[in-house]
Write an enzyme that holds these catalytic residues in place. Structure first.
Site, mmCIF file in Angstrom:
data_model
loop_
_atom_site.group_PDB
_atom_site.id
_atom_site.type_symbol
_atom_site.label_atom_id
_atom_site.label_comp_id
_atom_site.label_asym_id
_atom_site.label_seq_id
_atom_site.Cartn_x
_atom_site.Cartn_y
_atom_site.Cartn_z
ATOM 1 N N ARG A 34 0.869 -1.327 -0.189
ATOM 2 C CA ARG A 34 0.102 -0.325 0.211
ATOM 3 C C ARG A 34 1.139 1.174 0.631
ATOM 4 N NH1 ARG A 34 -4.877 -1.702 4.235
ATOM 5 N NH2 ARG A 34 -6.018 -2.319 2.659
ATOM 6 N N LYS A 197 -18.075 -17.981 3.204
ATOM 7 C CA LYS A 197 -19.686 -17.306 3.495
ATOM 8 C C LYS A 197 -20.295 -16.856 1.925
ATOM 9 C CE LYS A 197 -19.261 -16.714 8.063
ATOM 10 N NZ LYS A 197 -19.639 -15.905 8.966
ATOM 11 N N GLY A 376 -13.539 -4.081 -0.170
ATOM 12 C CA GLY A 376 -15.065 -3.632 0.618
ATOM 13 C C GLY A 376 -15.528 -2.769 -0.981
HETATM 14 P P1 AMP Z 1 -14.107 -14.533 2.785
HETATM 15 O O1 AMP Z 1 -13.336 -13.575 3.644
HETATM 16 O O2 AMP Z 1 -15.309 -14.529 2.862
HETATM 17 O O3 AMP Z 1 -13.461 -14.479 0.523
HETATM 18 O O4 AMP Z 1 -13.275 -15.688 2.840
HETATM 19 C C1 AMP Z 1 -11.643 -16.077 3.298
HETATM 20 C C2 AMP Z 1 -11.437 -17.736 3.847
HETATM 21 O O5 AMP Z 1 -11.623 -18.697 3.034
HETATM 22 C C3 AMP Z 1 -10.071 -18.143 3.897
HETATM 23 O O6 AMP Z 1 -9.972 -17.524 4.875
HETATM 24 C C4 AMP Z 1 -10.110 -19.114 3.953
HETATM 25 O O7 AMP Z 1 -9.520 -20.192 4.177
HETATM 26 C C5 AMP Z 1 -11.837 -19.260 2.964
HETATM 27 N N1 AMP Z 1 -12.177 -20.901 3.059
HETATM 28 C C6 AMP Z 1 -12.114 -21.234 1.802
HETATM 29 N N2 AMP Z 1 -12.509 -22.436 1.297
HETATM 30 C C7 AMP Z 1 -12.426 -23.077 2.724
HETATM 31 C C8 AMP Z 1 -13.703 -24.556 2.480
HETATM 32 N N3 AMP Z 1 -13.420 -24.962 2.152
HETATM 33 N N4 AMP Z 1 -13.788 -24.563 4.384
HETATM 34 C C9 AMP Z 1 -13.578 -23.305 4.473
HETATM 35 N N5 AMP Z 1 -13.073 -22.808 4.426
HETATM 36 C C10 AMP Z 1 -12.711 -21.989 3.220
#
Ligand code: AMP
Length: 395
Positions: A34, A197, A376
């Site tokens: 950054r 999620k 974001g």
């Molecule tokens: P996000 O912040 O929603 O983009 O999520 C990112 C996180 O999702 C990362 O820390 C990954 O470790 C987690 N992640 C990705 N695939 C999986 C999975 N199959 N099971 C659990 N966590 C996951």
């Protein structure tokens, strides 16, 4: 007002940067991306014959000064990247800070202490913004990462520079890149969405269905879609309250002619661990005592096929738990496919905290078209929301 055309000679420019960088317990900056990305804006102002007052937040201090969140810790990194000495001021609005910036010599670079040592920053307080505004003649916003916040330094302050406010080079590039994806007529347009999620990505997924030809869904969120279609997903991550919504998304995609690509296989493990054996399973036949932690080889091959044949690519969110070496392959392969597509003249935009961390982990950041600094902010901009930091300059 156009930054590149503006002549900063004899002007003091107050530049909102995003120096919210990771710092270890020894006070060492562990990723200076950054800071590096703000350098072109600073250099242009200096080379025009102006001076620069930099302001930023760092971390989440509790509305009061605390050494672990002091921007003093980044002075060394900034000086070496800028190849010049800077003046650090240990309070962003004190009388003595204003005294220093009042008499700035051309060519000087000042860094103000963390804005969030004052609660007024996040509250968007007018009085605080007006004090900050006293530091300079011109306001430049170059902090895309906070452009979706109506904070004093990102939005409210622009009112004090009705005729002298503009975006810096970094934000300008960010907007150009996202607009390219939003407004381009190049096809096929492929969006790759992953991460933990469904819930945090619902708005963006719905928005994307109006734009894209292909939507690849990987990561933890894929299991909610598989379960919704009666697949057995064992102990994999799932959001049961979104099963109906997942089916609605699949139907909406069908109605809109969007091809959805879900993983067909999954790399499974009995625990959320890097130490236990792994096994590739069909994604809808995962045993009760296992969980899917990455996409499998068949999915990688299928996703690769779609990606390398795309003209525009947007990627947000990892395909698996890339923080553990056993489950990095899916995310790494997708990153390589995006690089291959980019080499074949596709435009690729990577955004969102974890996909940026992933592309940097594989050292491929320079081989894609654009890596966004604002997770974001980028998502909100893509969703079509008005970002206060952008509005404040445009209006
Ligand atoms: P996000 O912040 O929603 O983009 O999520 C990112 C996180 O999702 C990362 O820390 C990954 O470790 C987690 N992640 C990705 N695939 C999986 C999975 N199959 N099971 C659990 N966590 C996951």
């Amino acid at each position: 007002m156009n930054f590149k055309e503006y002549n900063f000679n004899n002007k003091r420019a107050l530049v909102r940067v995003d120096f919210n960088v990771p710092i270890d317990s020894q006070g060492v900056v562990t990723d200076d991306t950054r800071i590096r990305m703000a350098i072109p804006t600073i250099k242009k102002i200096i080379s025009d014959g102006g001076s620069v007052v930099l302001m930023s937040h760092l971390g989440r201090p509790k509305d009061a000064p605390s050494p672990e969140f002091s921007l003093k810790q980044i002075v060394g990194s900034l000086e070496s990247l800028l190849e010049r000495k800077i003046i650090f001021i240990s309070d962003c609005i004190s009388d003595s800070s204003l005294e220093t910036t009042k008499n700035l010599e051309n060519g000087s670079v000042v860094l103000l202490e963390n804005l969030r040592f004052y609660k007024e920053e996040k509250l968007g307080d007018k009085d605080f913004a007006s004090k900050l505004a006293n530091h300079a003649d011109v306001y430049v916003n170059d902090a895309f990462g906070t452009a979706h916040r109506a904070h004093a330094s990102t939005s409210i302050i622009a009112d004090y520079f009705p005729n002298d406010k503009m975006f810096g080079i970094l934000i300008e590039n960010e907007i150009l890149s996202v607009d390219k994806v939003l407004n381009s007529n190049s096809h096929p347009l492929t969006a790759i969405v992953g991460g933990a999620k469904v819930s945090s990505k619902i708005t963006i997924i719905s928005k994307l269905l109006d734009k894209v030809d292909h939507l690849i869904i990987g990561g933890g969120m894929a299991y909610t879609f598989i379960k919704a279609q009666n697949g057995s997903i064992g102990k994999s991550l799932v959001e049961d309250q979104y099963l109906d919504l997942a089916l609605e998304i699949l139907q909406e995609a069908k109605d809109k002619g969007v091809q959805i690509h879900l993983p067909s296989d999954s790399l499974c493990c009995k625990e959320f661990s890097n130490e236990l054996p792994t096994k590739v399973r069909p994604i809808n036949q995962i045993p009760e005592d296992e969980m899917g932690l990455d996409i499998g080889p068949e999915s990688i091959k299928a996703f690769n096929e779609v990606i390398v044949n795309s003209s525009l690519i947007l990627w947000n969110g990892p395909m698996g738990v890339f923080e553990m070496s056993n489950f990095q392959n899916g995310t790494g392969s997708i990153a390589h496919s995006i690089v291959k597509a980019t080499e074949n003249n596709a435009f690729s935009l990577i955004g969102g905290g974890d996909s940026v961390a992933a592309i940097n982990l594989f050292k491929l950041g320079s081989k894609v078209s654009h890596v966004s600094t604002g997770g974001g902010a980028m998502l909100e901009y893509l969703e079509g929301k008005q970002l206060p930091g952008i509005e404040a300059i445009n209006n």
